[in-house]
Design a protein around this motif. Structure first.
Motif, mmCIF file in Angstrom:
data_model
loop_
_atom_site.group_PDB
_atom_site.id
_atom_site.type_symbol
_atom_site.label_atom_id
_atom_site.label_comp_id
_atom_site.label_asym_id
_atom_site.label_seq_id
_atom_site.Cartn_x
_atom_site.Cartn_y
_atom_site.Cartn_z
ATOM 1 N N ALA A 34 40.196 49.200 46.664
ATOM 2 C CA ALA A 34 39.964 50.579 46.264
ATOM 3 C C ALA A 34 38.546 51.016 46.591
ATOM 4 C CB ALA A 34 40.219 50.746 44.776
ATOM 5 N N PRO A 35 38.393 52.109 47.354
ATOM 6 C CA PRO A 35 37.057 52.685 47.535
ATOM 7 C C PRO A 35 36.475 53.102 46.185
ATOM 8 C CG PRO A 35 38.620 53.615 49.106
ATOM 9 C CD PRO A 35 39.423 52.842 48.115
ATOM 10 N N ALA A 36 35.175 53.159 46.106
ATOM 11 C CA ALA A 36 34.499 53.431 44.831
ATOM 12 C C ALA A 36 34.917 54.756 44.211
ATOM 13 C CB ALA A 36 32.988 53.395 45.045
ATOM 14 N N ASP A 37 35.166 55.763 45.045
ATOM 15 C CA ASP A 37 35.447 57.097 44.523
ATOM 16 C C ASP A 37 36.939 57.422 44.488
ATOM 17 O OD1 ASP A 37 35.754 57.081 47.247
ATOM 18 O OD2 ASP A 37 34.877 59.069 47.563
ATOM 19 N N ALA A 38 37.798 56.437 44.679
ATOM 20 C CA ALA A 38 39.234 56.710 44.815
ATOM 21 C C ALA A 38 39.915 56.897 43.466
ATOM 22 C CB ALA A 38 39.907 55.586 45.585
ATOM 23 N N GLU A 39 40.856 57.822 43.425
ATOM 24 C CA GLU A 39 41.828 57.878 42.328
ATOM 25 C C GLU A 39 42.891 56.821 42.627
ATOM 26 O OE1 GLU A 39 45.357 60.748 40.525
ATOM 27 O OE2 GLU A 39 44.028 61.504 42.107
ATOM 28 N N VAL A 40 43.164 55.964 41.674
ATOM 29 C CA VAL A 40 44.091 54.861 41.898
ATOM 30 C C VAL A 40 45.362 55.084 41.072
ATOM 31 C CG1 VAL A 40 44.457 52.360 41.756
ATOM 32 C CG2 VAL A 40 42.197 53.272 42.351
ATOM 33 N N VAL A 41 46.509 54.964 41.737
ATOM 34 C CA VAL A 41 47.817 55.102 41.086
ATOM 35 C C VAL A 41 48.554 53.777 41.238
ATOM 36 C CG1 VAL A 41 50.052 56.267 41.146
ATOM 37 C CG2 VAL A 41 47.954 57.579 41.532
ATOM 38 N N ASP A 42 48.968 53.197 40.132
ATOM 39 C CA ASP A 42 49.740 51.958 40.172
ATOM 40 C C ASP A 42 51.217 52.318 40.295
ATOM 41 O OD1 ASP A 42 50.827 49.463 39.986
ATOM 42 O OD2 ASP A 42 50.093 49.027 37.971
ATOM 43 N N ALA A 43 51.825 51.931 41.425
ATOM 44 C CA ALA A 43 53.218 52.282 41.710
ATOM 45 C C ALA A 43 54.141 51.076 41.612
ATOM 46 C CB ALA A 43 53.313 52.909 43.101
ATOM 47 N N ALA A 44 53.783 50.099 40.817
ATOM 48 C CA ALA A 44 54.608 48.902 40.673
ATOM 49 C C ALA A 44 56.023 49.281 40.246
ATOM 50 C CB ALA A 44 53.983 47.955 39.651
ATOM 51 N N GLY A 45 57.007 48.713 40.939
ATOM 52 C CA GLY A 45 58.401 48.993 40.631
ATOM 53 C C GLY A 45 58.942 50.258 41.243
ATOM 54 N N LYS A 46 58.107 51.008 41.974
ATOM 55 C CA LYS A 46 58.526 52.276 42.581
ATOM 56 C C LYS A 46 58.605 52.140 44.107
ATOM 57 C CE LYS A 46 57.913 54.042 38.433
ATOM 58 N NZ LYS A 46 57.211 52.928 37.795
ATOM 59 N N ILE A 47 59.489 52.928 44.709
ATOM 60 C CA ILE A 47 59.642 52.943 46.161
ATOM 61 C C ILE A 47 58.836 54.105 46.727
ATOM 62 C CG2 ILE A 47 61.272 53.119 48.085
ATOM 63 C CD1 ILE A 47 63.429 52.059 46.200
ATOM 64 N N LEU A 48 58.096 53.839 47.784
ATOM 65 C CA LEU A 48 57.314 54.859 48.471
ATOM 66 C C LEU A 48 58.142 55.438 49.613
ATOM 67 C CD1 LEU A 48 54.500 56.229 49.022
ATOM 68 C CD2 LEU A 48 54.047 54.281 50.550
ATOM 69 N N PHE A 49 58.377 56.744 49.557
ATOM 70 C CA PHE A 49 59.119 57.441 50.601
ATOM 71 C C PHE A 49 58.267 58.577 51.161
ATOM 72 C CE2 PHE A 49 63.098 55.954 48.450
ATOM 73 C CZ PHE A 49 63.775 55.465 49.571
ATOM 74 N N PRO A 50 58.427 58.902 52.453
ATOM 75 C CA PRO A 50 57.858 60.162 52.951
ATOM 76 C C PRO A 50 58.622 61.329 52.344
ATOM 77 C CG PRO A 50 59.328 59.230 54.598
ATOM 78 C CD PRO A 50 59.232 58.207 53.479
ATOM 79 N N SER A 51 57.963 62.452 52.166
ATOM 80 C CA SER A 51 58.667 63.634 51.668
ATOM 81 C C SER A 51 59.842 63.962 52.579
ATOM 82 C CB SER A 51 57.715 64.824 51.582
ATOM 83 O OG SER A 51 56.688 64.581 50.648
ATOM 84 N N LEU A 52 60.947 64.331 51.968
ATOM 85 C CA LEU A 52 62.181 64.603 52.694
ATOM 86 C C LEU A 52 62.190 66.046 53.206
ATOM 87 C CD1 LEU A 52 64.639 62.996 50.103
ATOM 88 C CD2 LEU A 52 63.267 61.856 51.875
ATOM 89 N N ILE A 53 63.099 66.303 54.135
ATOM 90 C CA ILE A 53 63.299 67.647 54.672
ATOM 91 C C ILE A 53 64.765 68.008 54.494
ATOM 92 C CG2 ILE A 53 63.250 69.105 56.737
ATOM 93 C CD1 ILE A 53 61.026 67.251 57.800
ATOM 94 N N ASP A 54 65.028 69.134 53.870
ATOM 95 C CA ASP A 54 66.401 69.621 53.680
ATOM 96 C C ASP A 54 66.626 70.785 54.633
ATOM 97 O OD1 ASP A 54 68.902 70.352 52.839
ATOM 98 O OD2 ASP A 54 68.383 70.495 50.719
ATOM 99 N N VAL A 55 67.512 70.582 55.602
ATOM 100 C CA VAL A 55 67.687 71.574 56.666
ATOM 101 C C VAL A 55 68.721 72.646 56.324
ATOM 102 C CG1 VAL A 55 67.014 69.902 58.428
ATOM 103 C CG2 VAL A 55 69.443 70.212 57.913
ATOM 104 N N HIS A 56 69.258 72.616 55.101
ATOM 105 C CA HIS A 56 70.325 73.582 54.783
ATOM 106 C C HIS A 56 70.335 73.853 53.281
ATOM 107 C CE1 HIS A 56 74.627 74.998 55.952
ATOM 108 N NE2 HIS A 56 74.229 75.639 54.865
ATOM 109 N N THR A 57 69.657 74.923 52.872
ATOM 110 C CA THR A 57 69.637 75.315 51.466
ATOM 111 C C THR A 57 69.856 76.815 51.341
ATOM 112 O OG1 THR A 57 67.277 75.819 51.313
ATOM 113 C CG2 THR A 57 67.909 73.519 51.020
ATOM 114 N N HIS A 58 70.146 77.221 50.108
ATOM 115 C CA HIS A 58 70.286 78.644 49.783
ATOM 116 C C HIS A 58 69.373 78.925 48.594
ATOM 117 C CE1 HIS A 58 73.963 79.001 52.314
ATOM 118 N NE2 HIS A 58 74.089 77.727 51.962
ATOM 119 N N LEU A 59 68.319 79.689 48.818
ATOM 120 C CA LEU A 59 67.374 79.998 47.748
ATOM 121 C C LEU A 59 67.722 81.278 47.001
ATOM 122 C CD1 LEU A 59 63.923 78.990 49.277
ATOM 123 C CD2 LEU A 59 65.392 77.708 47.720
#
Length: 419
Positions: A34-59
């Motif tokens: 961890a860099p000295a100035d970093a905000e640190v988040v412990d993600a133990a037990g969680k899966i890291l995914f890229p944000s998804l894209i939904d190509v078909h919605t109705h707002l």
């Protein structure tokens, strides 16, 4: 300079740390100090995914804000893991005019300035009437990323041809809702044994396949791309595979519900399971599962279609079609990973990288310099699908009242935490 370090996450079966600096991915490694100035988040037990894209919605905004609006739709997107959504043009007024496109984008900026991002889909014809081409160039300049006539398929093949040509000249893809308007007229579910037992007029699967074949043949003849919306039937999968084998520029999408629910979900005249295209048969489900695994179907979408409770609380043949989807999409499709149908890598391909590639949208590849759009998913978190656990304004889903497993617990866009 802002610095974020996500520690002990799981990605494709490996333990990883993610370092984000000024909204961009700096590095993804097994262990990062961890860099000295970093905000640190412990993600133990969680899966890291890229944000998804939904190509078909109705707002639904403008015009149908009692079903959904941009703010509530983006709330569902944010909590569902979607960093970008493409919204259809069937608003009131129809998004066939640059002013409507700009109104949608401004509503998104006001409600969720840090994202999720909205990518409007412009109407292919004026008023979605299928008679006169919309001003696609102006729609593109205003921010539209694709063109569609959405749930009102264009019956006139000559107009559909010109629509494809005009869109291709602008670098836009036509998204085609494939449905023969005569075979599918006044139908409320899949045509088959269940529709016979219920006494409900059904839609044959060939109503979808015939229109898909037309689109693919035109795409081949004109040498332009076409995208087949919400594929529900094995016959349509076969036609898409045939087109791809010939080198046609055809891509396709399907939804979580077509891979998990069959036509018997409407037993008891369950309006929450009424959708168009309709839920099909176990054989169709099996074919679609194979198609998303092999790439014949390129991507997932939700076809998020919110309706108010009173609209679904009517006789079956009067109820509108459609489910809400963004709250539940990853939860449902992660179930396919548990079943061994798909892998986590398949989910990333189907929900993120392929939608981005086909529609030329930004996506987080976790390579240095990629946009820090990502979320943490707890695959073991159990929760009940209920109005107070959903973020969409409407709750018309066949999973309502059920206990499900897996949910997004935190989401960042451009390194900014939005959930």
């Amino acid at each position: 300079m802002s610095t974020l370090l996500v520690k002990n996450a799981r990605s494709l079966g490996e333990s990883v740390d993610l370092l984000v600096v000024d909204g961009k991915v700096r590095t993804l490694n097994a262990s990062i100090e961890a860099p000295a100035d970093a905000e640190v988040v412990d993600a133990a037990g969680k899966i890291l995914f890229p944000s998804l894209i939904d190509v078909h919605t109705h707002l639904r905004e403008p015009g149908y804000e009692w079903k959904e609006n941009v703010a509530t739709g983006l709330a569902a997107a944010a909590h569902g893991g979607f960093g970008g959504i493409m919204c259809m043009a069937n608003t009131d007024p129809v998004n066939d005019d640059a002013a409507v496109t700009k109104q949608i984008l401004e509503a998104a900026r006001r409600a969720w300035p840090d994202g999720p991002r909205v990518y409007p889909i412009g109407a292919a014809t004026v008023g979605l009437k299928g008679e006169e081409l919309a001003r696609m160039s102006e729609l593109k300049d205003a921010g539209c990323v694709a063109i569609s006539n959405d749930g009102r398929p264009v019956g006139n093949t000559e107009i559909f041809r010109r629509m494809m040509e005009y869109a291709a000249d602008l670098g836009l893809i036509v998204i085609d809702h494939c449905e023969d308007p005569y075979l599918a007229a006044k139908s409320h579910m899949n045509e088959g044994v269940t529709s016979g037992l219920l006494g409900v007029k059904g839609q044959p699967d060939v109503a979808e396949t015939i229109q898909a074949a037309r689109s693919i043949l035109l795409a081949e003849y004109l040498d332009v791309p076409v995208h087949i919306a919400h594929v529900s039937a094995k016959r349509t999968v076969d036609i898409i595979a045939w087109g791809k084998s010939r080198g046609v520029k055809v891509t396709a999408e399907t939804t979580p519900h077509y891979l998990t629910l069959d036509e018997t979900a409407v037993n008891g005249y369950n309006t929450l399971a009424k959708v168009n295209p309709p839920l099909r048969t176990p054989a169709d489900i099996a074919a679609l599962r194979e198609a998303v695994k092999t790439g014949v179907i390129d991507m997932f979408c939700t076809d998020h279609a919110p309706h108010a409770a009173h609209e679904k609380e009517t006789p079956f043949d009067e109820a509108p079609n459609g489910f809400t989807g963004m709250d539940l999409a990853l939860t449902i499709t992660y179930g396919l990973v548990r079943e061994g149908v798909l892998t986590e890598a398949d989910l990333i391909r189907l929900w993120a990288t392929e939608p981005a590639r086909v529609f030329n949208l930004p996506v987080n590849t976790f390579q240095p310099g990629a946009p820090a759009d990502f979320f943490l998913f707890d695959p073991d978190l159990e929760w009940k699908v209920a109005p107070d656990t959903l973020y969409s304004k409407s709750h018309n889903t066949p999973w309502l009242g059920q206990l499900v497993r897996g949910r997004v617990v935190a989401h960042w866009i451009g390194g900014v935490k939005i959930v």
